[in-house]
Design an enzyme around this catalytic site. Structure first.
Site, short mmCIF file in Angstrom:
data_model
loop_
_atom_site.label_atom_id
_atom_site.label_comp_id
_atom_site.label_asym_id
_atom_site.label_seq_id
_atom_site.Cartn_x
_atom_site.Cartn_y
_atom_site.Cartn_z
N TRP A 9 70.20 13.89 46.48
CA TRP A 9 68.97 13.96 46.47
C TRP A 9 68.15 13.42 47.49
CZ3 TRP A 9 67.73 13.88 40.51
CH2 TRP A 9 68.59 14.94 39.74
N LYS A 10 68.50 12.33 48.16
CA LYS A 10 67.77 11.60 49.07
C LYS A 10 66.35 11.13 48.44
CE LYS A 10 70.07 14.04 52.79
NZ LYS A 10 69.82 14.72 54.12
N HIS A 92 74.71 6.52 55.58
CA HIS A 92 74.30 7.73 55.82
C HIS A 92 73.70 7.68 57.15
CE1 HIS A 92 71.66 11.24 55.51
NE2 HIS A 92 72.82 11.84 54.57
N GLU A 162 79.48 14.07 58.24
CA GLU A 162 78.33 14.68 58.31
C GLU A 162 77.91 14.53 59.97
OE1 GLU A 162 76.29 14.67 54.38
OE2 GLU A 162 75.70 12.94 55.21
N GLY A 168 70.26 19.14 57.46
CA GLY A 168 68.83 19.74 57.27
C GLY A 168 68.34 20.79 58.41
#
Ligand code: 13P
Length: 245
Positions: A9-10, A92, A162, A168
């Protein structure tokens, strides 16, 4: 191996989103795949009070790398464990690129997470320039080798590939490109550990994964799940991706 579907959900999410997750997961009780929900630390506590193991697992986003003193800002693994988390996202690209976090720092966090019984989801991935320069595998392999203490493995871990340019953006690598990177990661893990451990470590793909591409990505060899950002902010979308898995 069961697919692992993780929602990151960041810094988004809300009690309403948490409630919609709880209500959906209590109905479907996913058992064909492992579901991991990674909200912000404050929501972790909120969700844990209403959580059941049948829904899946909770995960945290990042932690401080040292638990020996009072530290400002990031939560410690102890605090995260007390809020019910079993997994923790580390390294991340937001941390690596926007907060200048090095793989050496990620390794400290991975070791600390293991000490507290958490399962690290270690994120790696190349920038668009790396891909254009054919450096993808060098970057990814280097991040893996440097972020995990392979000489002193103390617990299970998950790798999330990723590509930074895919996060995004709505753009993703081709299925062939995802497959190539995941195959190489699998080979690397087997070399750095052994056939059993390297062969059974879940390898997730993340970066603009959504309902349109989830099934195709999950069908790629050596993809064992997804780490989902934006599409996890709506339980209908996330629920459809769980169905795909
Ligand atoms: P998006 O799914 O929004 O591209 O984010 C991916 C991600 O960064 C998950 O950790």
């Amino acid at each position: 191996m069961k697919n692992l579907i993780a929602g990151n959900w960041k810094l988004k999410g809300s009690p309403n989103l948490a409630d919609s997750y709880i209500s959906h997961l209590s109905r479907i009780k996913p058992d064909n795949c492992i579901v991991v929900v990674c909200p912000t630390h404050d929501l972790l506590g909120y969700i844990y009070d209403k959580w059941s193991n049948e829904f899946g697992h909770l995960g945290a986003q990042d932690c401080f790398h040292d638990d020996t003193n009072y530290n400002d800002g990031l939560g410690t693994p102890d605090e995260i464990v007390s809020r019910g988390a079993k997994y923790i996202i580390l390294g991340h690209s937001d941390r690596r690129n926007k907060c200048h976090e090095t793989s050496e720092l990620v390794r400290k966090k991975v070791n600390l997470a293991w000490n507290k019984g958490l399962i690290p989801i270690v994120c790696v991935g190349e920038e668009s320039g790396d891909r254009k320069g054919n450096l993808t595998q060098i970057v990814v392999n280097g991040q893996i080798a440097d972020s995990i203490d392979f000489d002193n493995l103390r617990g299970p871990f998950v790798i999330a590939y990723e590509p930074v340019w895919a996060i995004g953006s709505g753009n993703i690598p081709t299925m062939e490109e995802i497959g190539e990177v995941h195959d190489e990661i699998r080979k690397l893990l087997i070399t750095l550990t052994d056939e059993t451990r390297g062969g059974n470590t879940p390898l997730l793909y993340g970066g603009s994964a959504d309902v349109q591409n989830a099934s195709s990505i999950l069908a790629v060899e050596n993809v064992n799940g997804l780490l989902i950002g934006g599409a996890s902010l709506n339980i209908q979308t996330f629920g459809t991706i769980i169905d795909c898995a």
